[in-house]
Design a protein around this motif. Structure first.
Motif, PDB file in Angstrom:
ATOM      1  N   ARG A   1     -63.804 -13.788 -15.818  1.00 43.21           N
ATOM      2  CA  ARG A   1     -64.708 -12.885 -15.999  1.00 43.21           C
ATOM      3  C   ARG A   1     -64.301 -11.741 -15.131  1.00 43.21           C
ATOM      4  O   ARG A   1     -64.197 -10.479 -15.606  1.00 43.21           O
ATOM      5  N   VAL A   2     -63.772 -11.795 -13.883  1.00 40.72           N
ATOM      6  CA  VAL A   2     -63.164 -10.715 -13.011  1.00 40.72           C
ATOM      7  C   VAL A   2     -61.960 -10.159 -13.588  1.00 40.72           C
ATOM      8  O   VAL A   2     -61.658  -9.115 -13.534  1.00 40.72           O
ATOM      9  N   ALA A   3     -61.042 -11.057 -13.692  1.00 38.50           N
ATOM     10  CA  ALA A   3     -59.941 -10.747 -14.224  1.00 38.50           C
ATOM     11  C   ALA A   3     -59.808  -9.832 -15.674  1.00 38.50           C
ATOM     12  O   ALA A   3     -59.107  -9.024 -15.523  1.00 38.50           O
ATOM     13  N   TYR A   4     -60.608 -10.249 -16.613  1.00 40.34           N
ATOM     14  CA  TYR A   4     -60.580  -9.672 -17.827  1.00 40.34           C
ATOM     15  C   TYR A   4     -61.765  -8.634 -17.952  1.00 40.34           C
ATOM     16  O   TYR A   4     -61.778  -8.113 -19.113  1.00 40.34           O
ATOM     17  N   GLY A   5     -62.729  -8.565 -16.884  1.00 38.86           N
ATOM     18  CA  GLY A   5     -63.612  -7.607 -16.836  1.00 38.86           C
ATOM     19  C   GLY A   5     -64.676  -7.926 -18.011  1.00 38.86           C
ATOM     20  O   GLY A   5     -65.307  -6.829 -18.490  1.00 38.86           O
ATOM     21  N   ASP A   6     -65.004  -9.095 -18.022  1.00 42.90           N
ATOM     22  CA  ASP A   6     -66.225  -9.385 -19.035  1.00 42.90           C
ATOM     23  C   ASP A   6     -67.371  -9.639 -18.289  1.00 42.90           C
ATOM     24  O   ASP A   6     -67.723 -10.103 -17.233  1.00 42.90           O
TER      25      ASP A   6
END
Length: 124
Positions: free
Chosen positions: A119-124
């Motif tokens: 979530r953090v890496a992909y901005g979800d």
């Protein structure tokens, strides 16, 4: 086709990461085709107004990711897409799974940690 790019010195991302991400995105989208010759480290650094080590660091990261390949004195080129990313992701996942198991996490806790990181890496 010249590689046009700018580096934002006020961005939260370090300059080498801006360079790495933009080249990777352009290579994956096909904007930079397979075999496209990248500028030399020194020349590109001069064009961008950054230190040569900054461009060299970005190029090393891109090469480690399989996005580019260096052909000795012939230069640095966009690499053909392959299973390099999938292989490296599988190796990273296996290493994580082993480490999580050694730490005593159950499957749900290990998976939750991965989902949070994604979530953090992909901005979800």
């Amino acid at each position: 086709m010249a590689l046009q790019m700018t580096v934002d010195p006020d961005a939260t991302e370090p300059p080498y990461e801006q360079i790495r991400a933009r080249i990777a995105d352009r290579a994956r989208s096909g904007e930079l085709p397979v075999g496209y010759k990248l500028p030399t480290v020194r020349g590109f650094a001069e064009d961008l107004g950054v230190a040569a080590n900054t461009v060299a660091k970005a190029y090393r990261a891109l090469e480690a990711d399989g996005v580019i390949e260096t052909r000795g004195r012939n230069g640095t080129f966009i690499a053909a897409p392959g299973d390099t990313a999938a292989r490296e992701a599988a190796a990273a996942a296996a290493a994580y799974a082993q480490r999580a198991h050694r730490l005593g996490l159950d499957r749900q806790a290990a998976l939750a940690a991965v989902q949070d990181a994604l979530r953090v890496a992909y901005g979800d």
